[in-house]
Write a protein that holds these residues in place. Structure first.
Motif, PDB file in Angstrom:
ATOM      1  N   PRO A 222       0.783  -1.231   0.000  1.00 36.35           N
ATOM      2  CA  PRO A 222       0.000   0.000   0.000  1.00 36.35           C
ATOM      3  C   PRO A 222       0.821   1.291   0.000  1.00 36.35           C
ATOM      4  N   GLY A 224       2.601   2.105  -2.395  1.00 36.77           N
ATOM      5  CA  GLY A 224       2.242   2.546  -3.741  1.00 36.77           C
ATOM      6  C   GLY A 224       3.320   3.271  -4.519  1.00 36.77           C
ATOM      7  N   ILE A 229      -2.610   3.429  -7.905  1.00 32.91           N
ATOM      8  CA  ILE A 229      -3.957   3.841  -7.494  1.00 32.91           C
ATOM      9  C   ILE A 229      -4.380   5.126  -8.175  1.00 32.91           C
ATOM     10  N   ILE A 237      -2.497  -4.061  -6.011  1.00 37.47           N
ATOM     11  CA  ILE A 237      -1.751  -3.547  -4.865  1.00 37.47           C
ATOM     12  C   ILE A 237      -1.665  -4.629  -3.796  1.00 37.47           C
ATOM     13  N   THR A 239      -1.280  -6.782  -0.442  1.00 36.94           N
ATOM     14  CA  THR A 239      -1.779  -6.627   0.925  1.00 36.94           C
ATOM     15  C   THR A 239      -1.741  -8.006   1.597  1.00 36.94           C
ATOM     16  N   SER A 326      -4.985  -6.553  -3.624  1.00 37.82           N
ATOM     17  CA  SER A 326      -6.284  -5.928  -3.874  1.00 37.82           C
ATOM     18  C   SER A 326      -6.290  -5.431  -5.317  1.00 37.82           C
ATOM     19  N   LEU A 328      -7.917  -2.604  -7.735  1.00 38.21           N
ATOM     20  CA  LEU A 328      -8.694  -1.374  -7.833  1.00 38.21           C
ATOM     21  C   LEU A 328      -8.829  -1.021  -9.309  1.00 38.21           C
TER      22      LEU A 328
ATOM     23  N   VAL B 290      -0.243   9.458  -3.213  1.00 33.87           N
ATOM     24  CA  VAL B 290      -0.760   8.166  -3.664  1.00 33.87           C
ATOM     25  C   VAL B 290      -0.625   7.086  -2.601  1.00 33.87           C
ATOM     26  N   ASN B 292      -1.005   5.002   0.791  1.00 34.07           N
ATOM     27  CA  ASN B 292      -2.096   4.785   1.745  1.00 34.07           C
ATOM     28  C   ASN B 292      -1.635   4.964   3.185  1.00 34.07           C
TER      29      ASN B 292
ATOM     30  N   THR D 378      -6.529   1.409  -0.207  1.00 31.32           N
ATOM     31  CA  THR D 378      -6.392   0.008   0.200  1.00 31.32           C
ATOM     32  C   THR D 378      -6.644  -0.136   1.692  1.00 31.32           C
TER      33      THR D 378
END
Lengths: 437, 382, 437, 382
Positions: A222, A224, A229, A237, A239, A326, A328, B290, B292, D378
């Motif tokens: 995450p 990233g 995203i 992504i 997880t 995940s 998206l 970007v 999280n 996420t």
């Protein structure tokens, strides 16, 4: 002595940051001298003319490049972007100045052998100017003439085993983060998945059948680092589902100052001694952590895997073992309907060869988009136009509260006839027996 | 110059043709230490700005020296990079997503010589060829687009604005004094090939004049229905025009009041150019991310509606960027990204602390979602 | 014995909460007996038929009321809502069953004299059924016949000095919170402003000139007890500019448990001893408070006046002295374009008689809305359609970052020609000299 | 019955006409202690559920006893209220915004007798006439609309659903055990006369069948262009219809797939009725608030897409409401409103803790802003 004076550009040679002007000027000189006696297949003053036309743009505040026109290599719908100068007489060296996109390897690892082969090819058949790399990730060969396109492609494929990347209304060259190759946070092998899907979907990459461009990007966690995203029609992504692994001794070492917190990323300022309560526990977005009696506890059920605590104490905290990713969907830049970030479609999916489950999701999404998408409509725009529920219906994925940050606040539910007892056909005359006009 | 054939025969394009072979497989290019330890990395550490070490389960280490670079790069420079990689790194290197070059060695003892070699290389004009930095809570390389050097729709230059900006913030490329990483991105028009819309600071080229109408050629060069359909605001209508020659041609009319200068019509039709020296310039956006981490990803917000293209170094633009960075560096808490800081203090304070004027242009008026950016609360700061 | 059997409704007589069915049944019986010999001007079985038709609705799951039709009092466009039963033969007592809206007094304070006069009037000329009060705030007379409308209005105005309220496409009866009459939080006199504006805009209230309905609501403070931010096209919400006043001794009394925190509102559960750090300081949305060494400090410059700390310790903390109000615009329920809350137009304005500054804002908003609003378009929808910037232009209010929760994230700025150097007129032929086709 | 004239002469409507006199001026109705201390109140306290004291600068006090009540109310009941107010309160009283009745006395000694008097009064069916409560961290009276008792567009009843709900949550009307106040509101169709869209819990009547078409009368009773324009989704088009009689009439056609059952067409045209026993029912929403306290005001969210109209007591509806309240009471922190709780734990946890199914209906698909309710992160909980 350069062909064109570039007083404005020359001012970009000073300052500490690498000067592209200096680089280009050196290249121009080198080509002019041609000490290696290369039989340049395009004008040898291409770099000088590029500097010249850029100087003109600096002077008059407008670009001097025209629309592409349709150029390319036989049988491919992408990989080449045509480009022509709107002042070809003044700058004949760049009158034709097409771009070729060369598909980059995963993680952007290179051998010098490979790079030098590319340089040899491009010195001979192009401008000697590249982008390392383009925005989507490709190696960009910047500037050649139409006759050289097939020649470059032939040499790439035959001598180097290397293909072009995507452009236009097709799958763009997929891009990944460094992943497990050199990162302890990676929850899946981004390079393996990226490569597998790239190879699986070569046809989609080279032969446009889509309403518009489509991007895959692969982030291992995450954090990233490839910004999937924000940038990919489909973001993968990494997880995990189980608990963050805690090494309490290492936690103590961070608290004691033996290990540099945040992997040393804040070393440029004196922020004071590391304070695990303030810097980790209090910043957890769900307040699911506790540090008491020298022990760090995580209520993993309430963790949203934001990575902050792991980023701060990489030697003490590790991602879980039940790893996956995940998916998206729908991210895009603003044009035309406003920017979108990816919306969560698949909260968790395992990432295991041959990736059939993942491919099933991809192909269902594509089937829908190819069927319903309008010309130049990105996936995100289609999802907005037809609704997230339609996306679920077409991908046969069950609704899940994880897909929303909140339920709808309007009650405008479009019920379907089959959901409503008794259907929609009613007899107005029967109704009027009980309800006079 | 004589034409040198690759072996391709234009008369038989399918002969011996190789297609759909994709990129080189990633693992062909892994340095041995990477190949050996893939998936087994334990942790990493930034030893100093630009220098990282990654430690693997078995104790193997890889040391990375990260260097900035212009993403436009000649083969001469790539050859120089190769020379360095061969000298120090057994012929391996990599690039990062943000156009940095990474040289990796498998032993700490090899780092110093590599560093020294890199730091000593300069261009004729005096700039560094391989500045070391771009790690941690600092500023890394700017991702950007083509600009005037190669694109047909830009409203500004990319390489020039980036060079000017990186010169201005160079010390933060080589330092890690900021509260959190700060990502700057640049896109030369709002097609945003660079997807700058989620950056801490975004430099965006923007047009401000509706397209000119090249009636004489429009119907010859464009498909009029496509040009009309391209307009997101429906500002373009078909029309007929009497040319000075007396000829009547099909063309389009633009409702200038409804034009938002996106240039999408120009993308479909070269007879509708927008570019203009006075009209074109820079929009600055801020506060996107970007990652999280802690908070969810965020879009950047428009904080300066327009700055002119002051070539060659865009001083108002770089000053404004610098002002934002200094206000952020002085006021934000550790770990707080620029957008998180602005949200915590409130955007009214952001404009005050960054000394930026708040103009009506910054209030959203684009479609339904604009409403969600207005303040539906009595919570605000005086 | 009731005229209609109501087995379903009868089940709503049990349970502790006041039963409207019991109330109506008692009223029905009373009217049937008519011990006071009232010369009912509408059918005396109106309440029985109302129960009957409601029972029918419970049985068949649909309403039995028809559209209004145009009824009203002479010269007024609002205040009366026509209502007819769609089963008039079965329920003749409610065949015509119109509503009259009686403008309620500020704060909904009453004398019994006044209420009994209303009852006398409504027993004679109506159903004897009311709503105390309607959703917008009016006293609702529920159910009378067409001929009684003018009679009721005449008696209201001549005998009681009382007017009707608003309905339809006009200013609806403005409503206020209890304000300074009995609340220490009120930042301005809601009743005084509400009354003044109500009287000033009687014409707008009674004679529709608007595209659709328009509501004023007056909240004395950000607690928002009349929900103006959710319900009023124009919300007037009290606030202050200077410092919250702190009585440190009273703070100590709260900390010591002498004063009940939150004015006793949480007394129904044992939440433990009052913890000023956890319950006040840590919950401040801007973290602008500190409690150290027994002293509470507020960094007022960073306070957003959310009222939480004041609500928790009303004896220790008081609103500031530099009081006024914020004006928010555009709130509405979902239909048609989705719900809106009020958006902040005027961050701060003094609230002083004769309220000229406030009226200036109101009238500029109305001028724009009456000029540009489409049929049945609420103010909020117009603001969305033409943009907040247009609202600023029409009200001549300067843009202020307080008006937004965040600046726009799309760069789609609609520049105006006069803002752009050199204007928009350009010569394509001049351009083509420097940019060949 | 004989017609009794008020003095109004229909032949001369303007004779002696009095208009535009507005409501009674508020201060005519202030009890003396209010008139004297207006603007001088120092603080207040809730002494027990339903009983408040307000203390003024000079030491004056006013004690308020708050009682619930049905907002539909007969003159007999109003007269009884007046009798009480005269007996205890010198002939003054007030109503609250949420349809509570407030009796005020200026001395503590008067409170007990008033309380006893109120608590002792019951309707014939056994329900309280004047239940005391509705203060603090509990549930106060439900604001609502007309429903089947007086409205032409409802999809459910208002008074009935409210009575059923208040009976279910009655103990919380007379208690203050919740983490924060909990506001329930009710609107019988999505015109939402009651503006329930910002309530902790909202009960909303909703249709699920598109309008029937009363072709024979439509053009006679409606203005077709208005009916067409009324549709927010553009689902209504003009058409011509052949009646069984052979006559051809103007009418409308409805694209049922695009109908969202808002009933706005029916409001404009009575020949388009939607009401249906099976189609109509209840939507439950949750998590809204209007106060600016701690967090900004919030819209309620749809948490149950449909429950049938189970007359006379809507047991599924009241059970679901009760379940939400109990989950909230058990899990939320002190001061946390229901919506703040849901946001803190995440909506995925809200559905889990309240044992509510999450169905596709709850995902927003209404226009552009729908996007902002999807999860662009996420960050979520398993």
């Amino acid at each position: 002595m350069m062909k064109h004076e570039t007083p404005l550009l020359d001012q970009l040679e000073s300052g500490p940051w690498p000067s592209f002007v200096s680089d280009l000027k050196a290249e121009a000189e080198k080509r002019a001298k041609n000490e290696e006696n290369i039989e340049f297949q395009i004008p040898s003053d291409v770099v000088e003319d590029l500097l010249g036309v850029l100087e003109l743009s600096f002077k008059d505040g407008t670009t001097h490049w025209k629309h592409g026109g349709i150029v390319g290599v036989f049988g491919y719908g992408g990989g080449v972007i045509g480009r022509y100068c709107d002042q070809p007489n003044a700058f004949p060296g760049v009158a034709h100045f097409h771009t070729m996109r060369v598909a980059q390897p995963g993680g952007k690892f290179y051998t010098t052998k490979y790079l030098k082969d590319l340089c040899d090819l491009w010195d001979l058949r192009g401008s000697g100017i590249t982008n390392m790399h383009g925005s989507t990730g490709d190696i960009i060969f910047l500037g050649t003439t139409t006759p050289q396109l097939e020649e470059v492609f032939f040499e790439l494929t035959h001598r180097m085993g290397q293909d072009l990347g995507g452009s236009g209304s097709n799958l763009r060259t997929p891009a990944d983060c460094i992943g497990q190759a050199r990162c302890e946070y990676a929850c899946y092998d981004t390079q393996a998945l990226c490569y597998d899907l790239t190879m699986e979907y070569q046809d989609e990459l080279h032969r446009p059948a889509f309403p518009y461009k489509f991007k895959f990007k692969f982030d291992g966690c995450p954090n990233g680092c490839v910004a999937s995203i924000a940038r990919a029609d489909m973001s993968f992504i990494g997880t995990w589902k189980d608990d963050i692994k805690i090494d309490q001794e290492a936690v103590a070492a961070y608290v004691g100052g033996e290990f540099p917190s945040n992997a040393g990323a804040h070393a440029g300022r004196d922020w004071g001694a590391f304070d695990i309560q303030k810097e980790v526990v209090d910043l957890c977005p769900t307040n699911c952590m506790k540090y008491e009696g020298g022990k760090l506890e995580i209520n993993n059920r309430e963790c949203v895997r934001c990575m902050h605590c792991i980023n701060v104490m990489p030697r003490a905290l590790k991602i879980g073992d039940d790893k996956g990713l995940s998916i998206l969907v729908g991210a895009k830049a603003p044009i035309l309907d406003g920017a979108q970030m990816g919306s969560l479609l698949v909260p968790f999916i395992k990432c295991e060869e041959p990736y059939d489950e993942i491919k099933e999701v991809i192909e269902k999404v594509w089937d829908w988009w190819m069927e319903e998408g309008k010309n130049r409509e990105r996936l995100g725009e289609l999802i907005k136009r037809q609704g997230f529920q339609k996306l679920l219906e077409m991908t046969e994925i069950d609704p899940d509260p994880r897909m929303v940050s909140e339920p709808r606040s309007n009650p405008y539910i479009f019920w379907k006839e089959e959901e409503v007892e008794g259907g929609w056909d009613r007899d107005i005359n029967e109704f009027r027996k009980h309800h006079l006009r | 110059m004589a034409f040198i054939s690759s072996g391709y025969d234009p008369k038989e394009p399918m002969k011996n043709r190789i297609t759909d072979i994709g990129p080189k497989k990633f693992d062909e290019f892994y340095p041995p230490v990477i190949a050996k330890n893939k998936g087994k990395w334990l942790y990493h550490e930034i030893l100093e700005p630009g220098i990282l070490v990654h430690v693997a389960e078995g104790g193997d280490e890889v040391y990375t020296v990260r260097c900035g670079g212009a993403r436009i790069m000649t083969t001469s420079l790539i050859r120089e990079i190769c020379e360095i990689a061969e000298k120090h790194c057994d012929g391996y290197l990599r690039f990062t997503t943000r156009n940095n070059i990474e040289f990796m060695v498998d032993d700490k003892s090899k780092v110093d010589a590599l560093k020294k070699d890199l730091a000593g290389r300069k261009f004729a004009g005096g700039s560094f060829k391989f500045p070391i930095g771009g790690t941690g809570a600092g500023i890394t390389n700017i991702v950007h687009t083509q600009g005037w050097i190669h694109c047909h729709t830009p409203a500004t230059d990319a390489s020039g604005t980036v060079k000017a900006t990186m010169d201005e913030v160079f010390s933060d490329f080589q330092n890690m004094r900021l509260p959190a990483p700060l990502r700057i991105s640049m896109a030369c028009c709002l097609n945003m090939c660079g997807a700058v819309h989620c950056s801490d600071i975004a430099i965006l080229g923007y047009h401000r004049k509706p397209p000119m109408l090249d009636h004489e050629y429009l119907d010859k060069l464009c498909e009029i229905p496509l040009a009309i359909a391209a307009c997101p605001t429906g500002a373009i209508k078909p029309t007929k025009v009497d040319l000075p020659s007396g000829e009547t041609v099909k063309s389009v009319a633009v409702n200038n009041e409804r034009c938002m200068f996106c240039g999408n019509c120009y993308t479909m039709c070269p007879s509708l150019p927008l570019a203009d020296k006075d009209g074109d310039g820079i929009v600055l956006m801020a506060g996107g991310k970007v990652s999280n981490r802690i908070s969810e990803p965020k879009f950047s917000k428009v904080v300066v509606a327009f700055l002119p293209n002051e070539v060659p170094r865009w001083p108002q633009m770089t000053d404004t960027i610098k002002k934002m960075i200094e206000a952020y560096a002085a006021d934000a808490k550790k770990y707080e990204r620029l957008g998180e800081w602005a949200e915590r203090i409130g955007w009214e304070r952001f404009f005050e602390k960054c000394e930026l004027p708040f103009t009506h242009h910054l209030i959203d008026d684009f479609r339904d979602p604009a409403y969600y950016t207005w303040r539906q609360s009595t919570q605000f700061k005086f």
